[in-house]
Scaffold this active site. Structure first.
Site, PDB file in Angstrom:
ATOM      1  N   ARG A 166      30.700  68.639   6.412  1.00 44.26           N
ATOM      2  CA  ARG A 166      29.617  67.652   6.317  1.00 44.26           C
ATOM      3  C   ARG A 166      28.416  68.268   5.592  1.00 44.26           C
ATOM      4  O   ARG A 166      27.775  67.606   4.777  1.00 44.26           O
ATOM      5  CB  ARG A 166      29.211  67.161   7.704  1.00 44.26           C
ATOM      6  CG  ARG A 166      30.260  66.298   8.394  1.00 44.26           C
ATOM      7  CD  ARG A 166      29.770  65.749   9.706  1.00 44.26           C
ATOM      8  NE  ARG A 166      28.739  64.738   9.523  1.00 44.26           N
ATOM      9  CZ  ARG A 166      27.982  64.247  10.509  1.00 44.26           C
ATOM     10  NH1 ARG A 166      28.149  64.700  11.755  1.00 44.26           N
ATOM     11  NH2 ARG A 166      27.073  63.334  10.264  1.00 44.26           N
ATOM     12  N   CYS A 173      20.913  68.427  12.822  1.00 50.17           N
ATOM     13  CA  CYS A 173      22.337  68.093  12.821  1.00 50.17           C
ATOM     14  C   CYS A 173      22.465  66.678  12.276  1.00 50.17           C
ATOM     15  O   CYS A 173      21.805  66.313  11.313  1.00 50.17           O
ATOM     16  CB  CYS A 173      22.933  68.236  14.214  1.00 50.17           C
ATOM     17  SG  CYS A 173      22.129  67.196  15.468  1.00 50.17           S
TER      18      CYS A 173
END
Length: 283
Positions: A180, A238
Site C-alpha cells: 500500500r 496509516c
C-alpha cells in the site's frame, strides 16, 4: 510506566487492591466482504465471552467520529468520548487496561486516546484476548460511573500539514503494509501511494508470530534502522489512524515518543491537492 501489560501481570493486578478498569475494544478493519458474509461484530464477540469485569467499547462509535473529510476514523468529540469513558467506569485515579482480539490495533487506539486526553495510567494487554489464560464471562457488568475528564493535548497529534512538515524535518513512519505504501494496491482509499518523505514501517513488523510485541531493545534497533533515535522527532500514520496508534505504542515500548496523524492516508488521499509519492523511495 510500561505501556503494555502481560496476561499474568493483568491477572495479578485484577486480584489486587486497586484493580484496573478493563476495556474490551474488539474490532476489525472494515473491508468489502464476499456476498452473504457478515461483517465482524465486536459487540457479539464480547457477548460470547470476555475477561471478567471488562466493558465493551465501540471503536467506530466511541473512539472516532463518523467518516468524512477528516478521514475514516477522525477524532471523536472530546465531550462524547469523556462521557463514554465515564460510563465504562474510567476514573483518573484508577489504572486502565485495554485489550482487543489479539491484533492490538483497536486497543492501541483506545490507549492513545486516553493518553492524549490526559489519563496517567493506561496499558494494553500484550497479545490481547488470545494471550489471556484465565476465565471468561458472558454477563455484562454495570460499572460505577467514573470521573475521568478528558484534557486533550497530553501527547503528540499531527494534522495533514504537520505530517507533511515532519516528513521533511524528522521521521514520518507509514505503518501500512508495504504494497500500500508503494502504491501497488489500494483496497480502501481513492489513491495509492504515500506522503512524500514518509518511510515505510509496517506495524506488523513490531510483533512476533504470537502477536506480542518484540522486546524493547529489538524495537529500538528496528526504529534505529528506520532513522529514529532518541532525539528524533517522530510521527506515524496509516490508513485511518488505527494501526498507526499501534506503531506509536510500539515506539513507546521502545522508549521513543511519537505523534499520531489521526486523519492518516484516508484524509490525505481524499484531497487531490496533496502530493502523492509511489514506489519504495520515500520521495
Amino acid at each position: 510506566m510500561n505501556a503494555i501489560i502481560s496476561a499474568s501481570e493483568l491477572a495479578s493486578a485484577l486480584a489486587g487492591g486497586n484493580p484496573p478498569v478493563l476495556l474490551d475494544v474488539r474490532w476489525q478493519l472494515s473491508v468489502p466482504k464476499a456476498a452473504g458474509e457478515p461483517s465482524f461484530d465486536g459487540r457479539a464477540a464480547y457477548g460470547a465471552g470476555h475477561i471478567p469485569g471488562a466493558v465493551f467499547v465501540d471503536l467506530d462509535r466511541e473512539l472516532a467520529s463518523p467518516p468524512g473529510a477528516g478521514g475514516r476514523h477522525p477524532l471523536p468529540d472530546v465531550a462524547e468520548f469523556g462521557a463514554a469513558m465515564r460510563r465504562a467506569g474510567v476514573s483518573s485515579g484508577r489504572p486502565v487496561v485495554v485489550y482487543d482480539g489479539g491484533q492490538g490495533w483497536a486497543a492501541a487506539r483506545a490507549w492513545w486516546l486516553l493518553r492524549w486526553t490526559g489519563h496517567p495510567d493506561v496499558r494494553v494487554l500484550d497479545g490481547g484476548l488470545t494471550a489471556w489464560e484465565g476465565p471468561l464471562e458472558t454477563s455484562v457488568p454495570t460499572p460505577a460511573e467514573g470521573d475521568f475528564e478528558p484534557a486533550p493535548g497530553a501527547t503528540g497529534l499531527l494534522d495533514a500539514d504537520g505530517a507533511a512538515a515532519l516528513a521533511r524535518s524528522g521521521v514520518l513512519l507509514d505503518a501500512r503494509a508495504g504494497e500500500r505504501y508503494r502504491g501497488e494496491v489500494e483496497p480502501i482509499d481513492p489513491v495509492g501511494g504515500h506522503i512524500p518523505g514518509a518511510v515505510s514501517a509496517p506495524t506488523t513488523d513490531n510483533v512476533g508470530a504470537d502477536g506480542r510485541f518484540r522486546p524493547a531493545e529489538e524495537l529500538r534497533a528496528r526504529f534505529r534502522e528506520l532513522g529514529v533515535s532518541g532525539g528524533t522527532e517522530v510521527g506515524v500514520y496509516c490508513g485511518s489512524g488505527v494501526s498507526a496508534a499501534h506503531e506509536v505504542l510500539a515506539l513507546a515500548v521502545a522508549g521513543l515518543p511519537a505523534a499520531l496523524y489521526v486523519g492518516s492516508w484516508s484524509e490525505w488521499s481524499a484531497d487531490p491537492s496533496r502530493p502523492v509519492a509511489v514506489g519504495p523511495d520515500p520521495r
